[in-house]
Design a protein around this motif. Structure first.
Motif, mmCIF file in Angstrom:
data_model
loop_
_atom_site.group_PDB
_atom_site.id
_atom_site.type_symbol
_atom_site.label_atom_id
_atom_site.label_comp_id
_atom_site.label_asym_id
_atom_site.label_seq_id
_atom_site.Cartn_x
_atom_site.Cartn_y
_atom_site.Cartn_z
ATOM 1 N N MET A 1 60.694 47.337 16.674
ATOM 2 C CA MET A 1 59.355 47.128 16.130
ATOM 3 C C MET A 1 58.834 45.763 16.570
ATOM 4 S SD MET A 1 58.023 47.314 12.176
ATOM 5 C CE MET A 1 58.991 45.897 11.652
ATOM 6 N N ILE A 2 57.565 45.730 16.978
ATOM 7 C CA ILE A 2 56.889 44.500 17.362
ATOM 8 C C ILE A 2 55.890 44.136 16.273
ATOM 9 C CG2 ILE A 2 55.321 43.438 19.027
ATOM 10 C CD1 ILE A 2 58.043 43.778 20.168
ATOM 11 N N GLU A 3 55.869 42.872 15.868
ATOM 12 C CA GLU A 3 54.930 42.406 14.858
ATOM 13 C C GLU A 3 53.901 41.486 15.495
ATOM 14 O OE1 GLU A 3 57.288 40.538 11.878
ATOM 15 O OE2 GLU A 3 57.942 42.434 10.982
ATOM 16 N N GLY A 4 52.662 41.530 14.970
ATOM 17 C CA GLY A 4 51.604 40.687 15.498
ATOM 18 C C GLY A 4 50.315 40.872 14.722
ATOM 19 N N VAL A 5 49.192 40.625 15.386
ATOM 20 C CA VAL A 5 47.874 40.727 14.761
ATOM 21 C C VAL A 5 46.976 41.575 15.648
ATOM 22 C CG1 VAL A 5 45.867 39.447 13.927
ATOM 23 C CG2 VAL A 5 48.149 38.458 13.688
ATOM 24 N N ASP A 6 46.184 42.465 15.032
ATOM 25 C CA ASP A 6 45.239 43.326 15.763
ATOM 26 C C ASP A 6 45.935 44.102 16.877
ATOM 27 O OD1 ASP A 6 43.146 42.408 14.166
ATOM 28 O OD2 ASP A 6 42.694 40.742 15.522
ATOM 29 N N LEU A 7 47.040 44.743 16.532
ATOM 30 C CA LEU A 7 47.822 45.471 17.531
ATOM 31 C C LEU A 7 47.322 46.893 17.764
ATOM 32 C CD1 LEU A 7 51.424 44.355 16.501
ATOM 33 C CD2 LEU A 7 49.988 43.423 18.322
ATOM 34 N N ASN A 8 46.485 47.420 16.863
ATOM 35 C CA ASN A 8 46.024 48.807 16.989
ATOM 36 C C ASN A 8 44.827 48.906 17.925
ATOM 37 O OD1 ASN A 8 44.470 47.383 15.189
ATOM 38 N ND2 ASN A 8 44.098 49.123 13.819
ATOM 39 N N ASN A 9 45.008 48.415 19.147
ATOM 40 C CA ASN A 9 43.954 48.395 20.161
ATOM 41 C C ASN A 9 44.416 49.194 21.371
ATOM 42 O OD1 ASN A 9 41.665 47.815 21.611
ATOM 43 N ND2 ASN A 9 42.234 45.693 22.068
ATOM 44 N N ASN A 10 44.840 50.457 21.078
ATOM 45 C CA ASN A 10 45.314 51.369 22.125
ATOM 46 C C ASN A 10 46.367 50.723 23.025
ATOM 47 O OD1 ASN A 10 43.545 53.443 21.283
ATOM 48 N ND2 ASN A 10 41.873 52.518 22.457
ATOM 49 N N PRO A 11 47.479 50.261 22.445
ATOM 50 C CA PRO A 11 48.496 49.598 23.268
ATOM 51 C C PRO A 11 49.240 50.585 24.168
ATOM 52 C CG PRO A 11 49.317 49.907 21.048
ATOM 53 C CD PRO A 11 47.877 50.344 21.024
ATOM 54 N N ILE A 12 49.593 50.119 25.352
ATOM 55 C CA ILE A 12 50.451 50.861 26.276
ATOM 56 C C ILE A 12 51.729 50.050 26.436
ATOM 57 C CG2 ILE A 12 50.728 51.753 28.620
ATOM 58 C CD1 ILE A 12 47.712 52.068 28.758
ATOM 59 N N LEU A 13 52.879 50.676 26.186
ATOM 60 C CA LEU A 13 54.162 49.984 26.239
ATOM 61 C C LEU A 13 54.893 50.354 27.528
ATOM 62 C CD1 LEU A 13 53.319 49.934 23.209
ATOM 63 C CD2 LEU A 13 55.744 50.035 22.645
ATOM 64 N N ILE A 14 55.297 49.341 28.281
ATOM 65 C CA ILE A 14 56.000 49.553 29.547
ATOM 66 C C ILE A 14 57.293 48.747 29.496
ATOM 67 C CG2 ILE A 14 55.896 49.344 32.058
ATOM 68 C CD1 ILE A 14 52.833 49.391 31.792
ATOM 69 N N THR A 23 55.723 55.199 18.337
ATOM 70 C CA THR A 23 55.806 56.206 17.282
ATOM 71 C C THR A 23 54.862 55.902 16.128
ATOM 72 O OG1 THR A 23 57.671 55.015 16.297
ATOM 73 C CG2 THR A 23 58.183 56.781 17.866
ATOM 74 N N ASP A 24 54.486 54.633 15.984
ATOM 75 C CA ASP A 24 53.560 54.262 14.910
ATOM 76 C C ASP A 24 52.875 52.953 15.291
ATOM 77 O OD1 ASP A 24 52.411 54.677 12.257
ATOM 78 O OD2 ASP A 24 53.526 52.878 11.702
ATOM 79 N N VAL A 25 51.543 52.921 15.160
ATOM 80 C CA VAL A 25 50.776 51.730 15.514
ATOM 81 C C VAL A 25 49.882 51.350 14.346
ATOM 82 C CG1 VAL A 25 49.090 50.719 17.090
ATOM 83 C CG2 VAL A 25 50.788 52.338 17.961
ATOM 84 N N ASN A 26 50.027 50.116 13.863
ATOM 85 C CA ASN A 26 49.169 49.565 12.825
ATOM 86 C C ASN A 26 48.569 48.264 13.334
ATOM 87 O OD1 ASN A 26 49.724 51.503 10.632
ATOM 88 N ND2 ASN A 26 51.812 50.693 10.796
ATOM 89 N N SER A 27 47.739 47.652 12.531
ATOM 90 C CA SER A 27 47.108 46.406 12.959
ATOM 91 C C SER A 27 48.118 45.285 13.126
ATOM 92 C CB SER A 27 46.034 45.982 11.950
ATOM 93 O OG SER A 27 46.616 45.744 10.676
ATOM 94 N N ASP A 28 49.246 45.350 12.397
ATOM 95 C CA ASP A 28 50.211 44.254 12.460
ATOM 96 C C ASP A 28 51.586 44.662 12.978
ATOM 97 O OD1 ASP A 28 50.802 45.811 10.306
ATOM 98 O OD2 ASP A 28 50.974 44.176 8.857
ATOM 99 N N THR A 29 51.815 45.954 13.279
ATOM 100 C CA THR A 29 53.118 46.379 13.801
ATOM 101 C C THR A 29 52.956 47.507 14.818
ATOM 102 O OG1 THR A 29 53.473 48.003 12.042
ATOM 103 C CG2 THR A 29 54.352 45.774 11.676
ATOM 104 N N ILE A 30 53.889 47.543 15.769
ATOM 105 C CA ILE A 30 54.023 48.670 16.699
ATOM 106 C C ILE A 30 55.479 49.115 16.634
ATOM 107 C CG2 ILE A 30 53.886 49.473 19.083
ATOM 108 C CD1 ILE A 30 51.854 47.305 19.639
ATOM 109 N N THR A 31 55.699 50.373 16.283
ATOM 110 C CA THR A 31 57.045 50.927 16.232
ATOM 111 C C THR A 31 57.232 51.860 17.419
ATOM 112 O OG1 THR A 31 56.993 50.840 13.814
ATOM 113 C CG2 THR A 31 58.709 52.191 14.830
#
Length: 260
Positions: A1-14, A23-31
């Motif tokens: 899981m990655i933590e941060g701010v304003d992460l729900n901006n259509n992230p692409i993980l490479i 698997t889950d994207v919120n404003s402060d976490t990406i799982t």
């Protein structure tokens, strides 16, 4: 899981060049779920606004993943679970540096910095590192970066583009001359070089994709061919690939001499 701010901006993980699913994207976490049997490497997170893109180095230990900031590194190589090297650039002054970690990426110490442009390195082990600087000038350290010595590779009619060492003495480089790729080999740590192969393709179309003992493999993206030697470059076999490669080849692996 990655933590941060304003992460729900259509992230692409490479991860290590391979796109993975969140698997889950919120404003402060990406799982997200890591690929099966993944090794340590770099996670790139791309957003719709490129200025928010970020990188992190992930290290696996006892089946648990830790997140380490990549600090803007453009190349990271680990030679063991604790010792690694990385390079970054200060674009304002075109200054490059090599940092070293001995605690698995927890902390980094600068072991080289200089005013150079085209720059990359090849780490053999915790002590031996080769680095390319301006033109065909190279540096070599045999004590983990405490001291460095200079040496010159080829004449300026060749433009060296890639360098890798298999051990302290044996190494290979790819150099462009008049639009052709020349493969050279050294057996004395870079003091002398012998031409082993010439390809009628520019070096930006050649990718090193495999090395194991005396076996080395390249992909020619222009001709869709796999070029392999099993005797340290004394002879080469070229095989056509039934695929089309565009832009940069992201991943390639050989499980034995036949299967890729």
């Amino acid at each position: 899981m990655i933590e941060g701010v304003d992460l729900n901006n259509n992230p692409i993980l490479i991860y290590n060049g391979e796109t993975i699913s969140a698997t889950d994207v919120n404003s402060d976490t990406i799982t997200f779920t890591m690929p099966e049997n993944a090794s340590s490497g770099t996670l790139l997170i791309e957003f719709e606004q490129p200025e928010y893109n970020s990188e992190a180095f992930l290290k696996i230990q006892d089946s648990q993943w830790d997140t380490k900031q990549a600090l803007g590194y453009t190349q990271i190589e680990f030679v063991s679970s604790t010792t690694g090297f990385a390079t970054t650039v200060n674009d304002a002054v075109i200054e490059r540096r090599i940092d070293k970690t001995t605690d698995g990426g927890q902390t980094w110490t600068t072991i080289f910095q200089g005013d150079v442009g085209d720059f990359y390195f090849s780490a053999v082990n915790a002590n031996v590192i080769f680095a390319k600087g301006n033109l065909n000038q190279f540096k070599r350290s045999v004590n983990g970066g405490s001291t460095w010595e200079d040496f010159t590779v080829l004449d300026l009619s060749y433009l060296v583009s890639k360098l890798f060492f298999k051990n302290e003495f044996e190494g290979y480089l790819l150099a462009n001359k008049l639009g052709k790729t020349c493969v050279f080999k050294t057996g004395d740590g870079g003091t002398t070089w012998e031409e082993k192969l010439v390809l009628n393709t520019s070096t930006n179309k050649i990718e090193l994709v495999y090395e194991n003992n005396d076996s080395i493999g390249f992909i020619n993206k222009e001709t869709s061919e796999f070029i392999k030697t099993t005797d340290g470059g004394d002879s080469w076999n070229i095989t056509g690939l039934n695929l089309t490669i565009e832009n940069r080849l992201l991943d390639f692996d050989l499980v034995d001499s036949q299967d890729a």
